[in-house]
Design an enzyme around this catalytic site. Structure first.
Site, short mmCIF file in Angstrom:
data_model
loop_
_atom_site.label_atom_id
_atom_site.label_comp_id
_atom_site.label_asym_id
_atom_site.label_seq_id
_atom_site.Cartn_x
_atom_site.Cartn_y
_atom_site.Cartn_z
N GLY A 16 0.89 -1.30 -0.12
CA GLY A 16 0.08 0.15 0.11
C GLY A 16 0.76 1.25 0.10
O GLY A 16 0.67 2.14 -0.77
N CYS A 43 3.71 -8.83 1.93
CA CYS A 43 3.54 -9.59 0.82
C CYS A 43 4.72 -10.07 0.13
O CYS A 43 4.89 -11.31 -0.39
CB CYS A 43 2.57 -8.63 -0.06
SG CYS A 43 2.27 -9.48 -1.48
N CYS A 48 2.38 -13.26 0.73
CA CYS A 48 2.01 -13.66 -0.54
C CYS A 48 2.97 -14.35 -1.40
O CYS A 48 2.65 -15.49 -2.14
CB CYS A 48 1.37 -12.66 -1.37
SG CYS A 48 0.44 -11.47 -0.34
N LYS A 51 5.05 -17.40 0.10
CA LYS A 51 4.07 -18.32 0.08
C LYS A 51 3.54 -19.06 -0.92
O LYS A 51 3.55 -20.34 -1.12
CB LYS A 51 2.74 -17.79 0.98
CG LYS A 51 1.59 -18.54 1.23
CD LYS A 51 0.52 -18.95 0.17
CE LYS A 51 0.14 -17.58 -0.59
NZ LYS A 51 -0.83 -16.83 0.39
N GLY A 176 -7.03 -21.55 12.14
CA GLY A 176 -7.96 -22.17 10.95
C GLY A 176 -8.26 -21.03 10.18
O GLY A 176 -9.33 -21.06 9.53
N TYR A 178 -6.41 -18.26 6.82
CA TYR A 178 -5.76 -18.32 5.44
C TYR A 178 -4.47 -18.89 5.76
O TYR A 178 -4.07 -19.92 5.15
CB TYR A 178 -5.58 -16.80 4.99
CG TYR A 178 -6.67 -16.24 4.34
CD1 TYR A 178 -6.65 -16.23 2.99
CD2 TYR A 178 -7.57 -15.65 5.13
CE1 TYR A 178 -7.73 -15.25 2.30
CE2 TYR A 178 -8.58 -14.72 4.32
CZ TYR A 178 -8.52 -14.83 3.11
OH TYR A 178 -9.52 -14.21 2.28
N GLU A 182 -3.07 -22.37 4.51
CA GLU A 182 -2.10 -22.65 3.47
C GLU A 182 -0.50 -23.45 3.89
O GLU A 182 -0.35 -24.17 3.21
CB GLU A 182 -1.76 -21.20 3.14
CG GLU A 182 -2.70 -20.41 2.40
CD GLU A 182 -2.66 -19.09 2.15
OE1 GLU A 182 -3.22 -18.71 0.97
OE2 GLU A 182 -1.97 -18.35 2.42
N HIS A 436 -15.18 -25.61 -23.08
CA HIS A 436 -14.98 -27.12 -23.12
C HIS A 436 -13.90 -27.65 -23.37
O HIS A 436 -13.31 -27.22 -24.67
CB HIS A 436 -16.29 -27.86 -23.78
CG HIS A 436 -16.38 -29.16 -23.29
ND1 HIS A 436 -16.80 -29.40 -21.97
CD2 HIS A 436 -16.29 -30.11 -23.89
CE1 HIS A 436 -17.12 -30.83 -21.88
NE2 HIS A 436 -16.77 -31.12 -23.10
N GLU A 441 -16.39 -23.84 -16.53
CA GLU A 441 -17.55 -23.84 -17.41
C GLU A 441 -18.75 -24.18 -16.67
O GLU A 441 -20.05 -24.03 -16.77
CB GLU A 441 -17.55 -24.85 -18.67
CG GLU A 441 -17.48 -26.28 -18.38
CD GLU A 441 -17.29 -27.26 -19.63
OE1 GLU A 441 -18.29 -27.04 -20.66
OE2 GLU A 441 -16.65 -28.37 -19.69
P1 NDP Z 1 -7.06 -15.30 10.46
O1 NDP Z 1 -7.41 -14.10 11.11
O2 NDP Z 1 -7.40 -15.47 8.96
O3 NDP Z 1 -6.92 -16.62 11.16
C1 NDP Z 1 -6.64 -16.64 12.72
C2 NDP Z 1 -7.17 -18.01 13.01
O4 NDP Z 1 -6.50 -18.12 14.26
C3 NDP Z 1 -8.50 -18.09 13.08
O5 NDP Z 1 -8.78 -19.34 12.81
C4 NDP Z 1 -8.64 -17.94 14.65
O6 NDP Z 1 -9.91 -18.57 15.40
C5 NDP Z 1 -7.37 -18.42 15.23
N1 NDP Z 1 -7.15 -17.87 16.60
C6 NDP Z 1 -7.02 -16.74 16.81
N2 NDP Z 1 -6.72 -16.47 18.09
C7 NDP Z 1 -6.54 -17.70 18.56
C8 NDP Z 1 -5.89 -18.30 19.95
N3 NDP Z 1 -5.60 -17.52 20.72
N4 NDP Z 1 -5.78 -19.68 20.17
C9 NDP Z 1 -6.14 -20.39 18.87
N5 NDP Z 1 -6.70 -20.03 17.82
C10 NDP Z 1 -6.57 -18.65 17.59
O7 NDP Z 1 -5.52 -14.87 10.49
P2 NDP Z 1 -4.19 -15.39 9.60
O8 NDP Z 1 -3.11 -15.10 10.43
O9 NDP Z 1 -4.42 -16.69 8.94
O10 NDP Z 1 -4.19 -14.35 8.36
C11 NDP Z 1 -4.27 -12.89 8.82
C12 NDP Z 1 -4.72 -12.13 7.65
O11 NDP Z 1 -3.94 -12.09 6.48
C13 NDP Z 1 -5.93 -13.03 6.87
O12 NDP Z 1 -7.28 -12.70 7.36
C14 NDP Z 1 -5.99 -12.64 5.58
O13 NDP Z 1 -6.92 -11.39 5.34
C15 NDP Z 1 -4.46 -12.26 5.15
N6 NDP Z 1 -4.15 -13.05 4.55
C16 NDP Z 1 -4.43 -13.38 3.07
C17 NDP Z 1 -4.19 -14.54 2.31
C18 NDP Z 1 -4.62 -14.62 0.94
O14 NDP Z 1 -5.18 -13.95 0.30
N7 NDP Z 1 -4.12 -15.98 0.47
C19 NDP Z 1 -2.95 -15.35 2.81
C20 NDP Z 1 -2.68 -15.26 4.04
C21 NDP Z 1 -3.06 -14.09 4.93
P3 NDP Z 1 -11.57 -17.77 15.05
O15 NDP Z 1 -11.85 -18.15 13.72
O16 NDP Z 1 -11.94 -18.84 16.27
O17 NDP Z 1 -11.25 -16.46 15.62
#
Ligand code: NDP
Length: 451
Positions: A16, A43, A48, A51, A176, A178, A182, A436, A441
């Site tokens: 950005g 990134c 990105c 990764k 759980g 992104y 990944e 196709h 499709e």
């Molecule tokens: P996310 O916010 O996507 O996921 C965090 C995960 O950790 C969730 O499953 C969350 O659970 C869990 N969590 C949070 N706190 C705790 C805890 N204390 N104990 C156990 N589990 C926990 O974050 P990421 O770190 O994966 O990625 C950050 C951001 O970066 C993403 O939101 C995305 O926008 C961006 N990103 C994009 C990518 C792409 O475009 N391909 C690739 C990587 C990152 P819960 O759901 O229950 O809160």
């Protein structure tokens, strides 16, 4: 009119910040940018780009076995060398760092290497020097956050995962979102034994439920030990590596434990609150629709504002800001219908509303869904399914969302994002003739709504 050193001073040379600075300079502004780490930000350096390179690398194991299983190839002994992959990846990242430097230089943006802090609404201190600017842009991004559990110092985040000396044979991935899905896929494809733990009943919260369930099933089929409603209580060093004690009392052994538990805005110590910039309780900079903070001369874009944490969104916000400040065109970034992909294996991609979101906002929603075995898998005997789903407002016939789990989902959904941005109807999807034979499709041939 005060005489400032610069028209714009940007803190943070990530996606950005670099784009806003370059475009602003192109409009004739005098611009400087400060970066304390590597040019390109998350990134380019620890996100990105590296990764996706690791995802490509991890796919080969499947490609080799598919070639043998169904397509008549004999593949000799295969070996994977982590160090070679990491050093090739590092070389590419270094090249990109250089390209970013060149882009800034050729745009006439002055670069400062070092940590910058805001001293007053128009003054920044960087590397012991004070400079002034009419506008200050905060684009410092975010940083992984770790929960405070005993032994967390033995865990790593995605930052370190990109620079491991050795590939871990046994990996626990916690989270759980992104990053967790990944990396679980990357390590599994490269040959590690992977256990992924998510604290809730179903991962990828916020994604369409059909996507979440399909991906859970497919990655389990690929051999990832995916466990829900599971959390790590403590981590200890053990004779054979690391041991994670789970909240149910059981213990898992691993060589590495990756926490991908979210990212926080990097605003601590920047001097923002001291000068009157409001932050939310998570530390994100609060901005208005034009990315302006509570102080008129200070602006913020990208992950530090925690609107949508995606590189293309930060770039869009940067271009809008440059137009607002230096091209006489006040421009609000548009955060509607932003497509995204999760580079899990298989890939997830989506644009628009999930079924749950659509049902909460529209009275009559129709769902079209298709699951099928991709043509490529027929010769391999692989049961992996692709899932595609279309969410439609049946009153206006407008397509509200498209969701997919399957190979090349990101490439396919990107095209559909244009259609959704244009307000395409289901009838227009139906009138589109497919290519196709492709998986894509299927998005224009689903005729019967799911009851
Ligand atoms: P996310 O916010 O996507 O996921 C965090 C995960 O950790 C969730 O499953 C969350 O659970 C869990 N969590 C949070 N706190 C705790 C805890 N204390 N104990 C156990 N589990 C926990 O974050 P990421 O770190 O994966 O990625 C950050 C951001 O970066 C993403 O939101 C995305 O926008 C961006 N990103 C994009 C990518 C792409 O475009 N391909 C690739 C990587 C990152 P819960 O759901 O229950 O809160």
């Amino acid at each position: 009119m005060p005489n400032y050193d610069y028209d714009l001073f940007t803190l943070g040379a990530g996606s950005g910040g670099v784009r806003a600075s370059r475009v602003a300079a192109g409009y004739g502004a005098r611009v400087a940018i400060a970066e304390e780490r590597d040019l390109g930000g998350t990134c380019v350096n620890v996100g990105c780009i590296p990764k996706k390179l690791l995802v490509y690398a991890s796919h080969y194991s499947q490609d080799f076995s598919d070639a043998v299983a169904g397509y008549g190839w004999t593949v000799g002994e295969t070996n994977f060398d982590w160090k070679t992959l990491i050093s090739n990846k590092d070389r590419e990242i270094e090249r990109l760092n250089g390209i970013y430097a060149g882009l800034l230089d050729s745009a006439g943006v002055e670069r400062f290497q070092g940590r910058a802090v805001v001293v007053d609404p128009h003054t920044i201190e960087v590397s012991g020097r004070r400079v002034t600017a009419e506008h200050i842009l905060i684009a410092v991004g975010g940083w992984p956050v770790l929960p405070e559990i005993p032994g967390i110092e033995h865990a790593m985040t995605s930052n370190e995962a990109f620079h491991l000396e050795e590939m871990p044979q046994r990996v626990i991935v916690v989270g759980g979102g992104y990053i967790a899905v990944e990396f679980a896929g990357i390590f599994q494809g490269l040959g590690s034994q992977v256990t992924q733990l998510y604290r809730g009943p179903l991962f990828l919260r916020g994604f369409d439920d059909d996507v979440r369930n399909t991906l859970a099933q497919e990655i389990r089929n690929r051999g990832i030990d995916l466990r829900f409603d599971t959390n790590v209580a403590r981590i200890e060093r053990s004779v054979s590596g690391l041991s994670a004690r789970l909240e149910d009392g059981s213990v898992l052994e691993a060589d590495a434990i990756l926490f991908a538990t979210g990212r926080s805005p990097l605003t601590a110590g920047l001097g923002l609150q001291e000068v009157g910039v409001e932050l939310d309780e998570g530390g994100a900079v609060i901005v208005d629709e034009y990315s302006r903070t509570s102080l008129p001369s200070i602006w913020a874009i990208g992950d530090v504002t925690d609107r949508i944490q995606l590189t293309p969104v930060a770039i869009h916000e940067g271009m809008c800001l440059a137009a607002t400040l230096f091209d006489g065109r006040p421009t609000k970034p548009n955060h509607d219908d932003v497509a995204s992909a999760v580079f899990s294996q298989p890939t997830v991609a989506c644009v628009g509303l999930t079924e749950t979101q659509a049902r909460s906002r529209f009275d009559q929603v129709e769902i079209y869904r298709s699951t099928f075995r991709p043509l490529k898998n027929t010769l391999i005997g692989d049961d992996e399914r692709t899932m595609m789903k279309i969410v439609v407002d049946s009153v206006t016939d407008r397509v509200l969302g498209c969701h997919m789990v399957g190979p090349e989902a990101g490439e396919i959904i990107q095209g559909l994002a244009v259609a959704i941005k244009c307000g395409a109807t289901k009838a227009q999807f139906d009138a589109t003739i497919g290519i196709h034979p492709t998986a894509a499709e299927e998005f224009v041939t689903m005729r019967e709504p799911v009851s």
